[in-house]
Design an enzyme around this catalytic site. Sequence first.
Site, PDB file in Angstrom:
ATOM      1  N   CYS A 136       0.834  -1.203   0.000  1.00 49.88           N
ATOM      2  CA  CYS A 136       0.000   0.000   0.000  1.00 49.88           C
ATOM      3  C   CYS A 136       0.871   1.256   0.000  1.00 49.88           C
ATOM      4  O   CYS A 136       1.725   1.433   0.875  1.00 49.88           O
ATOM      5  CB  CYS A 136      -0.913   0.012   1.211  1.00 49.88           C
ATOM      6  N   ASN A 173       0.662  -9.011 -10.527  1.00 48.55           N
ATOM      7  CA  ASN A 173      -0.443  -8.080 -10.302  1.00 48.55           C
ATOM      8  C   ASN A 173      -0.134  -6.741 -10.958  1.00 48.55           C
ATOM      9  O   ASN A 173       1.000  -6.287 -10.959  1.00 48.55           O
ATOM     10  CB  ASN A 173      -0.653  -7.894  -8.790  1.00 48.55           C
ATOM     11  N   GLY A 174      -1.177  -6.133 -11.513  1.00 52.85           N
ATOM     12  CA  GLY A 174      -1.058  -4.796 -12.085  1.00 52.85           C
ATOM     13  C   GLY A 174      -1.543  -4.731 -13.517  1.00 52.85           C
ATOM     14  O   GLY A 174      -1.049  -5.447 -14.385  1.00 52.85           O
TER      15      GLY A 174
END
Length: 362
Positions: free
Chosen positions: A116, A217-218
């Site tokens: 995050c 991821n992404g």
Amino acid sequence: MPQTFTHPQPSKRPPLKYGDLELPSRFLLSPLAGYTNLPFRRIVREIGGLGLGTTDLVNARGLLAGNAKTRDLIATCEEDSPFAVQIFGSEIPAMTQAAQFLEARGVDSIDINMGCPVHRITKGGAGSAMMRQADETVQLVEAVVKSVAIPVSVKMRLGWDDQSITAPEFARAFEQVGVVAIAIHGRTREQGFSGQVSREGIRQVVEAVQSIPVVGNGDIRNVADAATMFDETGCDAISVGRGALANPWIFRQLVQWEQTGQYAPAGNFEDRMQLLKRQFGYLVEQRGLERAISSFRKMGHWYLKSMNVRAVLRNEFQQARTGEALQAALDRISEAGPAMGTKTGELPEYHIPVPSGPIANW
């Protein structure tokens, strides 16, 4: 015959395992603050294809303190399986005690948030700030792994900035202390969500570990994006976030593609309207009508945008303050249909925008 799309089928792979936990597919739901709550996980599971559902990020200290909003984030049900909770924090006692608390509640897996980029998380040394403190971070992760018997994974970014790409070193160290999987978002903290995902950076993480799965991821918005991620990184699995908000059918599509090389289109206007109502109904069950109306507005906005609903009708939905007003707005939206096309025709692919502006303001 129902319409289908075709994309070259990927090579066969063994089942995806998080330690001893075998997942039903290699396509995972990314944790997204404010979105990956139980009602959304339920509707995605009903559509099919989801390998692992993960909560919004959960504050370890808030969880231990019995904070009502924090406890609400870990709500689950029998159908919500397998199920992981993502915790964040920078203190070993809080993180290990939170992990033990979750294990006692029957959670299948724990994920540690190291990705995050939001300032309110990183300012306390948690989230992606953990990538700046190698020794302390590895000690914390090892302590969490040793505190529970259930699988522990880590979600991280490539590094804090382009001058400190630390993900491969962390992945290697985490495997040695017992982490069962690494999920890697292919950007640095400094990037936020700007620029392109570095699939080469993800590949470096894949090459850094010996046997545990790496989850790419992404920017996964469709089957073609997933195929590119597999091909260019060699990752074992894929995690989808905003792509699933725009298209909750994506996990089913990905499994169909993996199994046959073909997949059905995402839901049309009418399908999405029914899904919207079902998810809202689950939210009412969990939070009551008044709280559900206010908390569903941002999710409802993405539903209606993906349904190609005219702005004036979307605004009417956002202004609703009672159940009657909300139902009246949905009735008018249903009657009007999409701004272009038909209620049962294929909708254009919609991409949910990512946060913009300086990361320090997020």
